[in-house]
Design a protein around this motif. Structure first.
Motif, short mmCIF file in Angstrom:
data_model
loop_
_atom_site.label_atom_id
_atom_site.label_comp_id
_atom_site.label_asym_id
_atom_site.label_seq_id
_atom_site.Cartn_x
_atom_site.Cartn_y
_atom_site.Cartn_z
N TYR A 113 0.80 -1.22 0.00
CA TYR A 113 0.00 0.00 0.00
C TYR A 113 0.84 1.28 0.00
CZ TYR A 113 -4.08 -2.93 1.08
OH TYR A 113 -5.08 -3.88 1.04
N ALA A 114 1.95 1.29 -0.73
CA ALA A 114 2.81 2.49 -0.66
C ALA A 114 3.49 2.88 -1.97
CB ALA A 114 3.88 2.28 0.42
N PHE A 115 3.73 1.95 -2.88
CA PHE A 115 4.54 2.26 -4.06
C PHE A 115 3.89 3.33 -4.93
CE2 PHE A 115 6.88 0.44 -7.98
CZ PHE A 115 8.08 1.03 -7.62
N HIS A 116 2.57 3.49 -4.81
CA HIS A 116 1.86 4.49 -5.62
C HIS A 116 2.18 5.91 -5.20
CE1 HIS A 116 -0.81 3.77 -2.14
NE2 HIS A 116 -1.08 5.06 -2.23
N HIS A 117 2.97 6.10 -4.15
CA HIS A 117 3.36 7.45 -3.75
C HIS A 117 4.52 7.98 -4.59
CE1 HIS A 117 1.35 6.25 0.19
NE2 HIS A 117 0.59 7.16 -0.38
N LEU A 118 5.04 7.14 -5.49
CA LEU A 118 6.09 7.55 -6.43
C LEU A 118 5.48 7.76 -7.81
CD1 LEU A 118 7.83 6.32 -4.11
CD2 LEU A 118 9.41 5.52 -5.88
N THR A 119 5.96 8.78 -8.51
CA THR A 119 5.58 8.94 -9.91
C THR A 119 6.14 7.77 -10.71
OG1 THR A 119 7.58 10.16 -10.52
CG2 THR A 119 5.73 11.46 -9.65
N ASP A 120 5.68 7.59 -11.93
CA ASP A 120 6.20 6.50 -12.75
C ASP A 120 7.70 6.65 -12.98
OD1 ASP A 120 3.73 5.31 -12.84
OD2 ASP A 120 3.27 5.91 -14.91
N ALA A 121 8.16 7.87 -13.16
CA ALA A 121 9.60 8.10 -13.34
C ALA A 121 10.36 7.71 -12.09
CB ALA A 121 9.86 9.56 -13.71
N GLU A 122 9.82 8.04 -10.92
CA GLU A 122 10.46 7.66 -9.66
C GLU A 122 10.40 6.15 -9.43
OE1 GLU A 122 9.70 11.78 -7.13
OE2 GLU A 122 8.20 10.18 -7.11
N LYS A 123 9.30 5.53 -9.84
CA LYS A 123 9.21 4.07 -9.75
C LYS A 123 10.33 3.43 -10.57
CE LYS A 123 4.15 3.64 -9.12
NZ LYS A 123 3.67 5.02 -9.31
N ALA A 124 10.56 3.94 -11.77
CA ALA A 124 11.62 3.40 -12.62
C ALA A 124 12.99 3.59 -11.98
CB ALA A 124 11.57 4.06 -13.99
N GLU A 125 13.21 4.76 -11.39
CA GLU A 125 14.48 5.02 -10.69
C GLU A 125 14.66 4.05 -9.52
OE1 GLU A 125 16.71 8.64 -8.21
OE2 GLU A 125 14.83 9.03 -9.29
N ALA A 126 13.59 3.82 -8.78
CA ALA A 126 13.66 2.93 -7.64
C ALA A 126 13.96 1.50 -8.07
CB ALA A 126 12.34 2.97 -6.87
N VAL A 127 13.26 1.01 -9.07
CA VAL A 127 13.47 -0.38 -9.52
C VAL A 127 14.88 -0.56 -10.06
CG1 VAL A 127 12.72 -2.13 -11.17
CG2 VAL A 127 11.02 -0.79 -9.92
N SER A 128 15.41 0.45 -10.73
CA SER A 128 16.80 0.39 -11.20
C SER A 128 17.76 0.24 -10.02
CB SER A 128 17.13 1.65 -12.00
OG SER A 128 18.50 1.66 -12.37
N LYS A 129 17.49 0.97 -8.96
CA LYS A 129 18.34 0.88 -7.76
C LYS A 129 18.25 -0.49 -7.13
CE LYS A 129 19.49 3.45 -3.55
NZ LYS A 129 19.29 4.72 -2.82
N TYR A 130 17.04 -1.03 -7.04
CA TYR A 130 16.87 -2.37 -6.45
C TYR A 130 17.61 -3.42 -7.28
CZ TYR A 130 12.94 0.23 -4.46
OH TYR A 130 12.15 1.19 -3.88
N GLU A 173 -7.26 10.14 -7.87
CA GLU A 173 -6.96 11.17 -8.85
C GLU A 173 -5.65 11.90 -8.57
OE1 GLU A 173 -11.22 12.74 -10.58
OE2 GLU A 173 -10.65 13.40 -8.57
N THR A 174 -5.28 12.03 -7.28
CA THR A 174 -4.15 12.88 -6.94
C THR A 174 -2.86 12.12 -6.64
OG1 THR A 174 -4.85 12.94 -4.61
CG2 THR A 174 -5.63 14.71 -6.04
N GLU A 175 -2.96 10.85 -6.21
CA GLU A 175 -1.75 10.07 -5.99
C GLU A 175 -1.36 9.37 -7.29
OE1 GLU A 175 -1.83 7.92 -2.26
OE2 GLU A 175 -3.12 9.45 -1.37
N TYR A 176 -0.21 8.72 -7.29
CA TYR A 176 0.40 8.32 -8.56
C TYR A 176 0.13 6.85 -8.89
CZ TYR A 176 2.89 12.61 -7.36
OH TYR A 176 3.21 13.90 -6.98
N TYR A 177 -1.15 6.48 -8.88
CA TYR A 177 -1.52 5.10 -9.20
C TYR A 177 -1.24 4.82 -10.67
CZ TYR A 177 -3.85 5.23 -4.69
OH TYR A 177 -4.11 5.34 -3.35
#
Length: 211
Positions: A113-130, A173-177
């Motif tokens: 219940y938390a990964f949606h707090h990142l934009t798609d660009a930030e999600k990509a940055e995070a997954v690259s780091k992992y 609408e406002t979070e980055y789902y």
């Protein structure tokens, strides 16, 4: 990187466990099968675990009960305090999906219940780091609200408004789902095999293995 929502969670800390128990009608479907979802994440990992978005520590408890070594990162001070009330033996520190430090070798990253707090660009940055921190067969196991398509997301928002669930609609609408195709592309581009499984009307299991 999700920290724009910290104040929301500071304010939600007192009533969070009430919400996830399914007693809040507006969010009942979002948190349906909550305990089973936490257990499903726990069952898919082993070894040294990094948890993001610890919240009040509900997933952390299950991870520790299963014998995992856990380091948890939570940016909300109030949420950390609530978690520490339950988990005197846990390591929970200030951090988030992108800003975290540990000397522990990592077998898996988990979150609910938390990964949606990142934009798609930030999600990509995070997954690259992992990807850079995991060995072959290392895991990323997240359970979060995800949609099969943007059209599906729009339909759910409209349905929520018709039901009078205006807070839920505003959240959506406002979070980055995001959508499954976006997540699949991000994980595969970073050297993961990824599978998706729907766990309730809103939440999907994201189960990624480093190739």
């Amino acid at each position: 990187m999700g920290r724009e929502f910290v104040e929301l969670f500071d304010n939600w800390a007192e009533s969070y466990d009430h919400s996830v128990s399914g007693k809040d009608l507006e969010y009942e479907e979002v948190f349906s099968n909550y305990d089973e979802i936490l257990q499903a994440v726990t069952d898919r990992v082993k070894g040294n675990i990094v948890e993001f978005g610890v919240g009040t520590g509900n997933l952390t408890i299950k991870l520790l009960e299963n014998g995992h070594r856990v380091v948890g990162f939570e940016p909300s001070t109030t949420m950390r305090e609530k978690a520490e009330e339950k988990l005197s033996n846990a390591t929970i520190v200030n951090g988030d999906f992108l800003e975290f430090q540990t000397d522990m070798s990592i077998d898996a990253f988990v979150s609910t219940y938390a990964f949606h707090h990142l934009t798609d660009a930030e999600k990509a940055e995070a997954v690259s780091k992992y990807s850079s921190l995991l060995a072959k067969n290392g895991k990323v196991v997240f359970a979060d609200t995800v949609f099969e398509s943007e059209a599906t997301k729009a339909d759910v928002i409209q349905s929520s408004k018709k039901k009078g669930f205006l807070n839920l609609a505003q959240d959506l609408e406002t979070e980055y789902y995001t959508t499954i195709p976006v997540l699949r592309s991000i994980f595969e581009a970073n050297g993961f095999s990824v599978q998706f499984e729907q766990l309730n009307p809103f939440v999907w299991m994201i189960d990624a293995t480093k190739l």
